[in-house]
Design a protein around this motif. Sequence first.
Motif, PDB file in Angstrom:
ATOM      1  N   VAL A 249       0.841  -1.207   0.000  1.00 46.84           N
ATOM      2  CA  VAL A 249       0.000   0.000   0.000  1.00 46.84           C
ATOM      3  C   VAL A 249       0.876   1.257   0.000  1.00 46.84           C
ATOM      4  CG1 VAL A 249      -1.794   1.290   1.209  1.00 46.84           C
ATOM      5  CG2 VAL A 249      -1.880  -1.219   1.155  1.00 46.84           C
ATOM      6  N   ASP A 250       1.818   1.311   0.943  1.00 49.62           N
ATOM      7  CA  ASP A 250       2.723   2.466   1.004  1.00 49.62           C
ATOM      8  C   ASP A 250       3.632   2.525  -0.223  1.00 49.62           C
ATOM      9  OD1 ASP A 250       1.704   3.321   3.381  1.00 49.62           O
ATOM     10  OD2 ASP A 250       3.234   2.369   4.626  1.00 49.62           O
ATOM     11  N   ILE A 251       4.097   1.343  -0.639  1.00 50.23           N
ATOM     12  CA  ILE A 251       4.981   1.291  -1.810  1.00 50.23           C
ATOM     13  C   ILE A 251       4.235   1.794  -3.048  1.00 50.23           C
ATOM     14  CG2 ILE A 251       6.256  -0.266  -3.361  1.00 50.23           C
ATOM     15  CD1 ILE A 251       6.887  -2.020  -0.905  1.00 50.23           C
ATOM     16  N   GLY A 252       2.998   1.343  -3.204  1.00 54.64           N
ATOM     17  CA  GLY A 252       2.177   1.754  -4.356  1.00 54.64           C
ATOM     18  C   GLY A 252       1.917   3.250  -4.366  1.00 54.64           C
ATOM     19  N   ASN A 253       1.657   3.810  -3.187  1.00 53.67           N
ATOM     20  CA  ASN A 253       1.450   5.255  -3.103  1.00 53.67           C
ATOM     21  C   ASN A 253       2.723   6.001  -3.468  1.00 53.67           C
ATOM     22  OD1 ASN A 253      -1.245   5.201  -2.353  1.00 53.67           O
ATOM     23  ND2 ASN A 253      -0.758   5.021  -0.170  1.00 53.67           N
ATOM     24  N   TRP A 254       3.854   5.429  -3.050  1.00 53.62           N
ATOM     25  CA  TRP A 254       5.127   6.059  -3.373  1.00 53.62           C
ATOM     26  C   TRP A 254       5.368   6.052  -4.893  1.00 53.62           C
ATOM     27  CZ3 TRP A 254       9.557   4.287  -5.776  1.00 53.62           C
ATOM     28  CH2 TRP A 254      10.620   5.199  -5.781  1.00 53.62           C
TER      29      TRP A 254
END
Length: 279
Positions: free
Chosen positions: A87-92
Amino acid sequence: AKNNGRNRFEFFTPAMQQMAQNRMRMIKELRVALSANQFRVFYQPIIDLNTGDIIKAEALIRWQHPERGLVTPAEFIPLAEETGLIVDIGNWVFRESARQLKHWGSLCDREFQISVNMSPIQFHSSDFVCKAWHTYLQELELPPHSFTIEITEGLLLDIDAAVTDKLVEFHDIGIQVAIDDFGTGYSSLSYLKRFDIDYLKIDQSFVRDLATDPDDMALSEAIIVMAHKLGLKVIAEGVETEAQQKLLFAAGCDYAQGYLYSRPIPAEALEQLLTAAAK
Ligand code: C2E
Ligand code: CA
Ligand code: CA
Ligand code: CA
């Protein structure tokens, strides 16, 4: 008591124990990778088969690991999904490529677009992803349609109302939707009727033997005809040869992506391609 935790491993063979340890280490490393700025976004050009122009690029993540070098997504995305770190990686990935797109927009006069991959975990996880992305695009003054999310058919197997709502939400703000690896999921085609979709991406497994396997040619042609009748555009993946390009063009395919044009490359390298093309 201190050894209790270890005793559980007695049921494992040494090879299994090694695997479990590698996994734990990888999870630990993945957790710090974001804050340690170890991820990179590479970009693979997508070509308009009618004009030969680069019209968009797919953002593909890489992990610049301090000891292991460049790690491919196949090696860490599954673990990132299991742990929810995706989730965080995708947002990044989204924010990083949006910043790039903003910069590229000022370089070339043509409109340019970015495609990002979206894992089902990311899609399900939060109600805020879509709104947050929309806000970020507004901040950067980027038109939402300059972004496409690539999802796989598996996600649409779920007749879950939440999936439908989120897809509608993305579509309502103007972000485009592509079905990745089209034809490889075990789903029916009925979702094409239910959802607003903009692109089908013909999976590279159909493209690979296009020139020698009449079945692959028939399937690719059928996908293109069907897509066009439904008002969708088609992107062929994994195009490596002139012969494949010719056949796809003759079949009416709109866009193509593959090593014939370029591998996924760092932002600076794509920038050079774009500025060279603008001259
Ligand atoms: P995908 O979305 O199907 O991406 C296409 C893959 O095919 C990429 O592998 C690309 O490098 C490779 N490819 C492109 N052209 C050719 C070609 O002509 N021949 C061959 N043999 N391969 C080609 P990559 O970059 O290793 O990515 C693998 C998968 O990892 C992607 O498959 C995607 O599912 C996932 N992925 C990559 N980046 C992200 C991300 O930011 N988020 C998520 N959730 N998944 C990602
Ligand atoms: Ca993709
Ligand atoms: Ca794909
Ligand atoms: Ca694929």
